[in-house]
Design a protein around this motif. Structure first.
Motif, PDB file in Angstrom:
ATOM      1  N   ILE A  50      38.052  75.750  69.538  1.00  0.00           N
ATOM      2  CA  ILE A  50      36.869  76.592  69.382  1.00  0.00           C
ATOM      3  C   ILE A  50      37.150  77.974  69.964  1.00  0.00           C
ATOM      4  N   ALA A  51      36.807  78.994  69.194  1.00  0.00           N
ATOM      5  CA  ALA A  51      36.937  80.373  69.676  1.00  0.00           C
ATOM      6  C   ALA A  51      35.535  80.962  69.741  1.00  0.00           C
ATOM      7  N   ARG A  52      35.179  81.458  70.920  1.00  0.00           N
ATOM      8  CA  ARG A  52      33.885  82.124  71.091  1.00  0.00           C
ATOM      9  C   ARG A  52      34.139  83.623  70.983  1.00  0.00           C
ATOM     10  N   ILE A  53      33.544  84.215  69.972  1.00  0.00           N
ATOM     11  CA  ILE A  53      33.794  85.621  69.680  1.00  0.00           C
ATOM     12  C   ILE A  53      32.571  86.443  70.066  1.00  0.00           C
ATOM     13  N   TYR A  54      32.793  87.443  70.922  1.00  0.00           N
ATOM     14  CA  TYR A  54      31.714  88.320  71.369  1.00  0.00           C
ATOM     15  C   TYR A  54      31.817  89.632  70.600  1.00  0.00           C
ATOM     16  N   LEU A  55      30.713  89.987  69.949  1.00  0.00           N
ATOM     17  CA  LEU A  55      30.688  91.166  69.086  1.00  0.00           C
ATOM     18  C   LEU A  55      29.724  92.211  69.622  1.00  0.00           C
ATOM     19  N   SER A  56      30.162  93.446  69.564  1.00  0.00           N
ATOM     20  CA  SER A  56      29.282  94.571  69.850  1.00  0.00           C
ATOM     21  C   SER A  56      28.852  95.110  68.490  1.00  0.00           C
TER      22      SER A  56
END
Length: 124
Positions: A50-56
């Motif tokens: 699982i990859a948790r991707i944080y987006l601005s």
């Protein structure tokens, strides 16, 4: 509980971050019209599943709607990522997207501190 990422997790997260940044730069307007999407951080589980991707999301009219639209296209985005990392990874991780609101938080705190500094000082 302090969690430290292994070098392997960090390297994999870095690869994913770079490739997703490129994918969003080239094709992001399909999922987030008129929005500049920046991949600010990627965290990968120890099993790399699982990859948790944080987006601005800059210039998004409705951030919740934009992130919901990106999440609804997670399968398509994962497929595009898979095509890029297939030689570097055994599995393509599930992608979980989150809004990185660090910048908004920092701006909010700056405004609060500015407001406080302008208030007259009270004597003890």
């Amino acid at each position: 509980m302090a969690t430290t990422e292994s070098k392997r997790q960090q390297r994999f997260a870095s690869v994913i971050q770079q490739d997703l940044a490129d994918i969003f730069q080239r094709e992001g307007s399909a999922w987030a019209p008129d929005t500049l999407v920046t991949v600010t951080r990627v965290r990968v589980t120890p099993d790399l599943a699982i990859a948790r991707i944080y987006l601005s999301l800059f210039n998004a009219k409705n951030k919740q709607l934009t992130i919901a639209n990106i999440k609804s296209h997670a399968g398509e985005i994962r497929y595009k990522l898979g095509a890029r990392i297939k030689n570097q990874a055994r599995i393509v991780p599930q992608l979980e997207f989150f809004i990185d609101d660090t910048n908004e938080y920092v701006e909010h705190m700056d405004k609060l501190f500015e407001k406080i500094s302008k208030e007259p000082r009270q004597e003890d």
